[in-house]
Design an enzyme around this catalytic site. Structure first.
Site, PDB file in Angstrom:
ATOM      1  N   HIS A  81      -4.038 -18.699   4.308  1.00  0.00           N
ATOM      2  CA  HIS A  81      -4.999 -17.667   3.910  1.00  0.00           C
ATOM      3  C   HIS A  81      -4.308 -16.606   3.049  1.00  0.00           C
ATOM      4  O   HIS A  81      -4.796 -16.247   1.984  1.00  0.00           O
ATOM      5  CB  HIS A  81      -5.632 -17.053   5.156  1.00  0.00           C
ATOM      6  CG  HIS A  81      -6.473 -15.838   4.875  1.00  0.00           C
ATOM      7  ND1 HIS A  81      -7.687 -15.914   4.251  1.00  0.00           N
ATOM      8  CD2 HIS A  81      -6.263 -14.525   5.116  1.00  0.00           C
ATOM      9  CE1 HIS A  81      -8.194 -14.700   4.124  1.00  0.00           C
ATOM     10  NE2 HIS A  81      -7.344 -13.830   4.638  1.00  0.00           N
ATOM     11  N   ASP A 111      -6.381 -13.842 -30.489  1.00  0.00           N
ATOM     12  CA  ASP A 111      -6.047 -14.617 -29.293  1.00  0.00           C
ATOM     13  C   ASP A 111      -4.831 -13.965 -28.659  1.00  0.00           C
ATOM     14  O   ASP A 111      -4.380 -12.901 -29.107  1.00  0.00           O
ATOM     15  CB  ASP A 111      -5.756 -16.086 -29.657  1.00  0.00           C
ATOM     16  CG  ASP A 111      -6.006 -17.014 -28.477  1.00  0.00           C
ATOM     17  OD1 ASP A 111      -5.488 -16.724 -27.382  1.00  0.00           O
ATOM     18  OD2 ASP A 111      -6.747 -18.001 -28.631  1.00  0.00           O
ATOM     19  N   TRP A 146       2.694 -15.276   5.427  1.00  0.00           N
ATOM     20  CA  TRP A 146       2.959 -15.302   3.982  1.00  0.00           C
ATOM     21  C   TRP A 146       4.269 -14.627   3.632  1.00  0.00           C
ATOM     22  O   TRP A 146       4.795 -14.798   2.553  1.00  0.00           O
ATOM     23  CB  TRP A 146       1.786 -14.690   3.192  1.00  0.00           C
ATOM     24  CG  TRP A 146       1.842 -13.206   3.012  1.00  0.00           C
ATOM     25  CD1 TRP A 146       1.654 -12.264   3.981  1.00  0.00           C
ATOM     26  CD2 TRP A 146       2.129 -12.482   1.809  1.00  0.00           C
ATOM     27  NE1 TRP A 146       1.788 -11.002   3.450  1.00  0.00           N
ATOM     28  CE2 TRP A 146       2.079 -11.104   2.114  1.00  0.00           C
ATOM     29  CE3 TRP A 146       2.413 -12.852   0.488  1.00  0.00           C
ATOM     30  CZ2 TRP A 146       2.310 -10.107   1.171  1.00  0.00           C
ATOM     31  CZ3 TRP A 146       2.650 -11.836  -0.440  1.00  0.00           C
ATOM     32  CH2 TRP A 146       2.596 -10.498  -0.090  1.00  0.00           C
ATOM     33  N   SER A 176       4.625 -19.151 -13.650  1.00  0.00           N
ATOM     34  CA  SER A 176       3.349 -18.997 -14.351  1.00  0.00           C
ATOM     35  C   SER A 176       3.069 -17.525 -14.635  1.00  0.00           C
ATOM     36  O   SER A 176       2.727 -17.148 -15.749  1.00  0.00           O
ATOM     37  CB  SER A 176       2.240 -19.608 -13.492  1.00  0.00           C
ATOM     38  OG  SER A 176       1.004 -19.012 -13.783  1.00  0.00           O
ATOM     39  N   SER A 177       3.284 -16.691 -13.627  1.00  0.00           N
ATOM     40  CA  SER A 177       2.983 -15.262 -13.795  1.00  0.00           C
ATOM     41  C   SER A 177       3.941 -14.597 -14.758  1.00  0.00           C
ATOM     42  O   SER A 177       3.549 -13.717 -15.526  1.00  0.00           O
ATOM     43  CB  SER A 177       3.055 -14.543 -12.452  1.00  0.00           C
ATOM     44  OG  SER A 177       1.983 -14.953 -11.653  1.00  0.00           O
ATOM     45  N   HIS A 260       6.033  -5.251  -2.526  1.00  0.00           N
ATOM     46  CA  HIS A 260       5.284  -4.018  -2.682  1.00  0.00           C
ATOM     47  C   HIS A 260       4.730  -3.825  -4.088  1.00  0.00           C
ATOM     48  O   HIS A 260       3.548  -3.529  -4.242  1.00  0.00           O
ATOM     49  CB  HIS A 260       6.020  -2.772  -2.193  1.00  0.00           C
ATOM     50  CG  HIS A 260       5.036  -1.676  -2.015  1.00  0.00           C
ATOM     51  ND1 HIS A 260       4.139  -1.672  -0.972  1.00  0.00           N
ATOM     52  CD2 HIS A 260       4.690  -0.649  -2.800  1.00  0.00           C
ATOM     53  CE1 HIS A 260       3.307  -0.662  -1.127  1.00  0.00           C
ATOM     54  NE2 HIS A 260       3.606  -0.029  -2.226  1.00  0.00           N
ATOM     55  N   GLU A 262       3.868  -6.124  -5.816  1.00  0.00           N
ATOM     56  CA  GLU A 262       2.793  -7.120  -5.818  1.00  0.00           C
ATOM     57  C   GLU A 262       1.452  -6.513  -5.405  1.00  0.00           C
ATOM     58  O   GLU A 262       0.414  -6.856  -5.966  1.00  0.00           O
ATOM     59  CB  GLU A 262       3.153  -8.275  -4.860  1.00  0.00           C
ATOM     60  CG  GLU A 262       2.060  -9.300  -4.638  1.00  0.00           C
ATOM     61  CD  GLU A 262       1.763 -10.164  -5.855  1.00  0.00           C
ATOM     62  OE1 GLU A 262       2.606 -10.236  -6.756  1.00  0.00           O
ATOM     63  OE2 GLU A 262       0.676 -10.756  -5.882  1.00  0.00           O
ATOM     64  N   TYR A 264       0.453  -3.566  -6.007  1.00  0.00           N
ATOM     65  CA  TYR A 264      -0.077  -2.830  -7.163  1.00  0.00           C
ATOM     66  C   TYR A 264      -0.467  -3.788  -8.276  1.00  0.00           C
ATOM     67  O   TYR A 264      -1.393  -3.509  -9.046  1.00  0.00           O
ATOM     68  CB  TYR A 264       0.922  -1.769  -7.641  1.00  0.00           C
ATOM     69  CG  TYR A 264       1.143  -0.747  -6.556  1.00  0.00           C
ATOM     70  CD1 TYR A 264       0.084   0.038  -6.137  1.00  0.00           C
ATOM     71  CD2 TYR A 264       2.352  -0.627  -5.902  1.00  0.00           C
ATOM     72  CE1 TYR A 264       0.240   0.939  -5.108  1.00  0.00           C
ATOM     73  CE2 TYR A 264       2.519   0.270  -4.863  1.00  0.00           C
ATOM     74  CZ  TYR A 264       1.460   1.053  -4.468  1.00  0.00           C
ATOM     75  OH  TYR A 264       1.611   1.921  -3.436  1.00  0.00           O
ATOM     76  N   SER A 275     -12.530   1.608 -14.031  1.00  0.00           N
ATOM     77  CA  SER A 275     -12.574   2.687 -15.023  1.00  0.00           C
ATOM     78  C   SER A 275     -13.558   2.357 -16.133  1.00  0.00           C
ATOM     79  O   SER A 275     -14.357   3.205 -16.537  1.00  0.00           O
ATOM     80  CB  SER A 275     -11.185   2.910 -15.635  1.00  0.00           C
ATOM     81  OG  SER A 275     -10.275   3.263 -14.627  1.00  0.00           O
ATOM     82  N   HIS A 309       8.990   0.449   3.413  1.00  0.00           N
ATOM     83  CA  HIS A 309       7.998   0.933   4.378  1.00  0.00           C
ATOM     84  C   HIS A 309       7.287  -0.232   5.060  1.00  0.00           C
ATOM     85  O   HIS A 309       6.516  -0.024   5.994  1.00  0.00           O
ATOM     86  CB  HIS A 309       7.009   1.926   3.740  1.00  0.00           C
ATOM     87  CG  HIS A 309       6.116   1.352   2.696  1.00  0.00           C
ATOM     88  ND1 HIS A 309       5.733   2.045   1.585  1.00  0.00           N
ATOM     89  CD2 HIS A 309       5.523   0.146   2.589  1.00  0.00           C
ATOM     90  CE1 HIS A 309       4.944   1.296   0.830  1.00  0.00           C
ATOM     91  NE2 HIS A 309       4.807   0.141   1.426  1.00  0.00           N
ATOM     92  N   HIS A 310       7.534  -1.451   4.585  1.00  0.00           N
ATOM     93  CA  HIS A 310       7.019  -2.628   5.307  1.00  0.00           C
ATOM     94  C   HIS A 310       7.966  -3.029   6.438  1.00  0.00           C
ATOM     95  O   HIS A 310       7.704  -3.978   7.152  1.00  0.00           O
ATOM     96  CB  HIS A 310       6.868  -3.806   4.345  1.00  0.00           C
ATOM     97  CG  HIS A 310       5.877  -3.561   3.249  1.00  0.00           C
ATOM     98  ND1 HIS A 310       4.552  -3.887   3.383  1.00  0.00           N
ATOM     99  CD2 HIS A 310       6.001  -3.003   2.026  1.00  0.00           C
ATOM    100  CE1 HIS A 310       3.905  -3.556   2.259  1.00  0.00           C
ATOM    101  NE2 HIS A 310       4.758  -3.008   1.432  1.00  0.00           N
ATOM    102  N   THR A 335      -2.639   8.325  -7.014  1.00  0.00           N
ATOM    103  CA  THR A 335      -3.852   7.668  -6.545  1.00  0.00           C
ATOM    104  C   THR A 335      -4.985   8.673  -6.430  1.00  0.00           C
ATOM    105  O   THR A 335      -6.131   8.395  -6.809  1.00  0.00           O
ATOM    106  CB  THR A 335      -3.608   7.002  -5.178  1.00  0.00           C
ATOM    107  OG1 THR A 335      -2.392   6.261  -5.258  1.00  0.00           O
ATOM    108  CG2 THR A 335      -4.733   6.063  -4.822  1.00  0.00           C
ATOM    109  N   LYS A 338      -6.482   9.415  -9.729  1.00  0.00           N
ATOM    110  CA  LYS A 338      -7.422   8.385 -10.186  1.00  0.00           C
ATOM    111  C   LYS A 338      -8.791   8.561  -9.527  1.00  0.00           C
ATOM    112  O   LYS A 338      -9.834   8.528 -10.187  1.00  0.00           O
ATOM    113  CB  LYS A 338      -6.870   6.987  -9.902  1.00  0.00           C
ATOM    114  CG  LYS A 338      -5.618   6.692 -10.698  1.00  0.00           C
ATOM    115  CD  LYS A 338      -5.423   5.217 -10.962  1.00  0.00           C
ATOM    116  CE  LYS A 338      -6.419   4.633 -11.910  1.00  0.00           C
ATOM    117  NZ  LYS A 338      -6.211   5.026 -13.304  1.00  0.00           N
ATOM    118  N   ARG A 457      -0.987  -8.763  15.445  1.00  0.00           N
ATOM    119  CA  ARG A 457      -1.468  -9.706  14.433  1.00  0.00           C
ATOM    120  C   ARG A 457      -1.035 -11.119  14.807  1.00  0.00           C
ATOM    121  O   ARG A 457      -0.133 -11.319  15.588  1.00  0.00           O
ATOM    122  CB  ARG A 457      -0.792  -9.448  13.080  1.00  0.00           C
ATOM    123  CG  ARG A 457      -0.942  -8.145  12.511  1.00  0.00           C
ATOM    124  CD  ARG A 457       0.045  -7.962  11.353  1.00  0.00           C
ATOM    125  NE  ARG A 457      -0.247  -8.874  10.236  1.00  0.00           N
ATOM    126  CZ  ARG A 457       0.358  -8.818   9.042  1.00  0.00           C
ATOM    127  NH1 ARG A 457       1.285  -7.924   8.842  1.00  0.00           N
ATOM    128  NH2 ARG A 457       0.048  -9.659   8.078  1.00  0.00           N
TER     129      ARG A 457
END
Lengths: 542, 293
Positions: A81, A111, A146, A176-177, A260, A262, A264, A275, A309-310, A335, A338, A457
């Site tokens: 998941h 293009d 994950w 790929s990314s 982390h 990731e 964002y 926006s 912080h994780h 944040t 925004k 969890r």
């Protein structure tokens, strides 16, 4: 080479000539077709990821084991998941899908900069998805979560090739990314229409640019960590094994140094879409455009220095935790800018509450809800109570599963007329929004309570006292499922038989360049750099 | 089978109490989770008390922020919809506002950061001269083992009592019951040191405000001091994914008065005498197993 291509293009210029059959897709170098394929892949992976989450919620609806008698299989579901939703739903939809479709259209380029590389980016991801699905079917699957923390993910505790398949899958997805990011950065830096300076780029382009830089810097770190895990598993190295001088915590540093940014990477494109949508439907330019753009850049930079912080419970000394608490809280400032700039954009507007706008407003509100629990979790002291509980699940599903997915839905409803040339049914769209809105809140809000009460969890069965909120949460999952299926139905019906859409279905508020080309966007667009009128192309920076 | 609806009537009011923050110890004799609970379990250590009060501050600030944003949005929906306001303004700047919504969040963060740092440094380690006892915790797939270095290396394993052996009439709680509970004395500052035998685990006791990874090759530390009036049974679960039976390795702590604890030690030393030199025994056992294999 470039000469040949341009000759080739000019031959087909005016009659929208395109390859036919499977060749059109398999060999595609067209940013719109590749974007469409990304979105299609995201929908397939989304169905798979949703099937996994529905199985999880069905198992957790009542205490005791319902039907997942093999706990390893439960862990595999949890892992699949996460991987599916992060790497194969959110990223392909927001970056590969909308990025490919709309970056060239919005900056006025014909293009992407590297169309052939664009093709390999997509097919690497498709191959990665196949590998990931295969990993679920070989020798027990990967039940590592994950985050794939060793030692659980090393060869002693996950023998067999399942974890190797998952690692290789992520390697391909990462490659790929990275290629996609290079393509995006080059396109945005070099192929903007004359007159579109950085401070005149639409915010979606800003968001995509920052995202592409985050991808480019973060994914190689993941690739390195994955390679080390691979050699630990197969060639006897001990990067992550204490017995050989390595350290399992080392993996967590590398993983979260990628992980982390990731988050964002997943939320910034949604910021960009919201926006655009808020500005369009309020019929106003974005409020505080520069603040908005640099807030995203700021989030990107600070996002690289808060990873631990994780890891507040791994046993860091207190000074390390203190630094990561303070650095993490800093992110609340851009944040906040925004959020309030979106509200100020709406303020004084003449707002039409069409489905994309509902999703944008839903995004803003629920992102705030998920954001404030992020402040709670940023404090290492209280994180001792919340780490690895359902409170964390609730927090990151509010910002990811709710906000980011709202961003995707928002983008689809907003741009579907441009992509397929037909309008969706507004009534159905609004129903779909409200069903999803109610469903996801019933699904995730009670998980805050479960987390406060201490439910961990990643457990297939829980003490009976947690039964009440779990049942309600599972009920919310059912409602969300209805919303998701309805979304697919609406997209299907719109493509098949929607009303024809004009070039600009949204009126005066829609000022970006994609609305200047026909709907559906012709196979080739912006073959000549479009004129950029000072007011029409984007938000004026003044 | 589990009867969901049986839970409901008697416990809804209890949940409400938790929601409103009126958590009282009289309701929670066993200190496990309660049906429909919406708040923390009652705090049993000074660390958890500080976590709760700091979280109360956070909760108030956060609820206010959410309500503020919600209020603004409702106002926007009413005042600035296309019907009510057909002509949009073209305002795109307001330096005062922009400075305010940068500065005010910073001030709020500072207000949060000060108590946050206090809590962090307080919970970190028990002051060295105050430690009266040490408890060793070792995570295994999938059970915990405990050692009392101050009591002649008393050592034992603590395994889950499976569902079919749970006796509800004795107040046992499914998934939160073990064969050998960890006993600790109240009014004693205890240093807990933790490690793991195999994969990562996490030793978590919600009521104590403790949640610490057990990492192979490393030793982590936390501390407990349960005041006398909070003697009782406390429960937690492994909180780091550790494999197939991750959900089946609970932690049960019996915090008892000092005299009782002394008696418990005497009994435990006899009962677990064979474990006293556990390390050697474990190695011997591995050798024998290997030979048998």
């Amino acid at each position: 080479m470039s000469d040949l291509t341009s000759v080739d293009n000019s031959a087909h210029d005016h009659h929208d000539h395109k390859p036919t059959g499977w060749r059109r897709w398999a060999y595609s170098t067209n940013h719109k077709d590749i974007g469409t394929m990304y979105i299609f892949l995201a929908m397939i992976a989304g169905l798979l990821g949703m099937a996994a989450s529905m199985a999880i919620r069905a198992e957790l609806a009542l205490p005791e084991i319902q039907f997942i008698t093999d706990s390893q299989f439960y862990n595999v579901l949890v892992t699949a998941h996460g991987f599916l939703m992060v790497f194969f739903v959110v990223m392909p939809a927001l970056i590969g899908g909308f990025g490919n479709w709309f970056i060239p259209l919005m900056v006025g380029a014909p293009d992407m900069a590297f169309p052939r590389m664009n093709n390999i980016s997509f097919w690497l991801l498709a191959a990665a998805l196949v590998l990931l699905v295969l990993s679920g079917f070989v020798q027990g699957g990967a039940g590592t979560g994950w985050t794939a923390y060793p030692p659980l993910s090393n060869a002693d505790y996950h023998p067999g090739p399942a974890v190797d398949f998952a690692i290789l899958s992520l390697h391909l997805a990462g490659a790929s990314s990275i290629l996609g990011a290079i393509n995006f950065i080059t396109t945005i830096l070099n192929m903007r229409t004359p007159g579109m300076s950085f401070h005149k780029m639409p915010l979606f382009i800003w968001a995509s640019l920052v995202t592409a830089f985050l991808l480019l810097l973060a994914l190689p770190v993941l690739a390195g960590a994955l390679t080390m895990l691979l050699t630990d598993r197969n060639f006897g190295t001990t990067f992550f094994e204490a017995s050989g001088g390595g350290d399992p915590i080392f993996w967590q540093h590398l993983f979260w140094f990628f992980g982390h940014p990731e988050v964002y990477i997943m939320i910034l494109p949604a910021f960009g879409i919201v926006s655009e949508v808020v500005s369009t439907f309020s019929k106003k330019p974005i409020f505080g455009y520069l603040g908005m753009a640099y807030a995203m850049a700021g989030i990107g930079v600070v996002g690289f220095v808060v990873w631990a912080h994780h890891m507040f419970t791994v046993g860091f000394n207190v000074e390390t935790r203190a630094y990561f608490v303070l650095a993490t809280m800093v992110i609340a400032v851009p944040t906040g800018i925004k959020i309030f700039s979106w509200l100020a954009t709406m303020w004084g507007g003449s707002i039409e509450f069409k489905t994309p706008m509902l999703y944008a407003m839903g995004f803003i509100f629920l992102f705030v809800v998920g954001g404030v629990t992020g402040i709670t979790l940023a404090n290492a002291g209280v994180d001792m109570a919340f780490h690895d509980t359902y409170f964390v699940i609730a927090h990151f599903h509010y910002v990811l599963s709710i906000a980011t997915i709202f961003g995707i839905f928002c983008g689809v409803f907003y741009w579907l007329p441009k992509m397929c040339g037909n309008m969706y049914n507004e009534t159905l769209g609004k129903w779909q929004f409200w069903i999803t809105f109610i469903g996801v809140n019933i699904l995730f809000f009670p998980q805050h309570f479960l987390g406060m009460a201490g439910m961990p969890r990643r457990i297939p069965d829980y003490p009976d006292a947690y039964a009440g909120w779990n049942l309600i949460s599972s009920f919310g999952a059912l409602i969300s499922l209805v919303g998701a299926l309805m979304f697919i139905y609406i997209v299907w019906v719109t493509i098949r038989s929607g009303e024809r859409a004009p070039a600009n279905p949204w009126g005066e508020g829609a000022t970006t360049l994609e609305w200047t080309v026909d709907s559906p966007a012709p196979f080739h667009t912006h073959e000549q750099a479009p004129e950029l009128e000072p007011k029409s192309a984007t938000q004026p920076a003044e | 089978m589990f009867d969901f609806f049986r839970l409901k009537a008697s416990t809804l009011s209890l949940g409400l109490c938790f929601w409103l923050g009126f958590s009282s110890n009289s309701v929670v004799a066993q200190n496990g989770p309660q049906p429909w609970q919406m708040n923390f379990r009652p705090a049993a250590t000074p660390v958890m008390e500080d976590i709760v009060s700091f979280h109360n501050l956070l909760l108030i600030i956060e609820v206010l922020i959410v309500l503020f944003v919600l209020g603004l949005m409702v106002y926007i929906v009413i005042k600035f919809n296309a019907k009510a306001n057909p002509v949009p303004t073209k305002t795109t700047h307001n330096s005062f506002l922009e400075v305010m919504w940068t500065v005010i969040p910073i001030v709020i963060l500072v207000v949060i950061a000060v108590p946050s740092m206090k809590l962090l440094y307080f919970m970190d380690k028990a002051p060295k001269d105050k430690v009266e006892m040490t408890l060793k915790v070792i995570g295994h797939q999938w059970y915990w083992s405990y050692e009392y270095p101050d009591a002649g290396n008393l050592a034992f394993d603590s395994n889950l009592i499976p569902d079919e052996e749970i006796d509800v009439s004795k107040g046992q709680i499914r998934l939160l019951e073990v064969d050998n509970r960890v006993a600790i004395p109240v009014d004693t500052t205890i240093r807990v040191i933790m490690t793991s035998d195999d994969v990562l685990h996490n030793w978590a006791i919600p009521a104590f405000g403790i949640k610490m990874d057990t990492v192979p090759g490393r030793i982590n530390e936390a501390w407990i001091r349960v005041p006398a009036e909070k003697a009782g049974v406390y429960r937690g679960q492994c909180s780091e994914l550790c494999g197939v039976n991750h959900g089946y390795m609970p932690i049960v702590i019996d915090a008892m008065p000092k005299q009782e604890f002394a008696k418990w030690l005497e009994r435990a030393k006899k009962e677990f005498a064979s474990n006293a030199r556990q390390v050697d025994l474990a190695q011997t056992k591995i050798t024998i197993d290997t030979m048998v294999d």
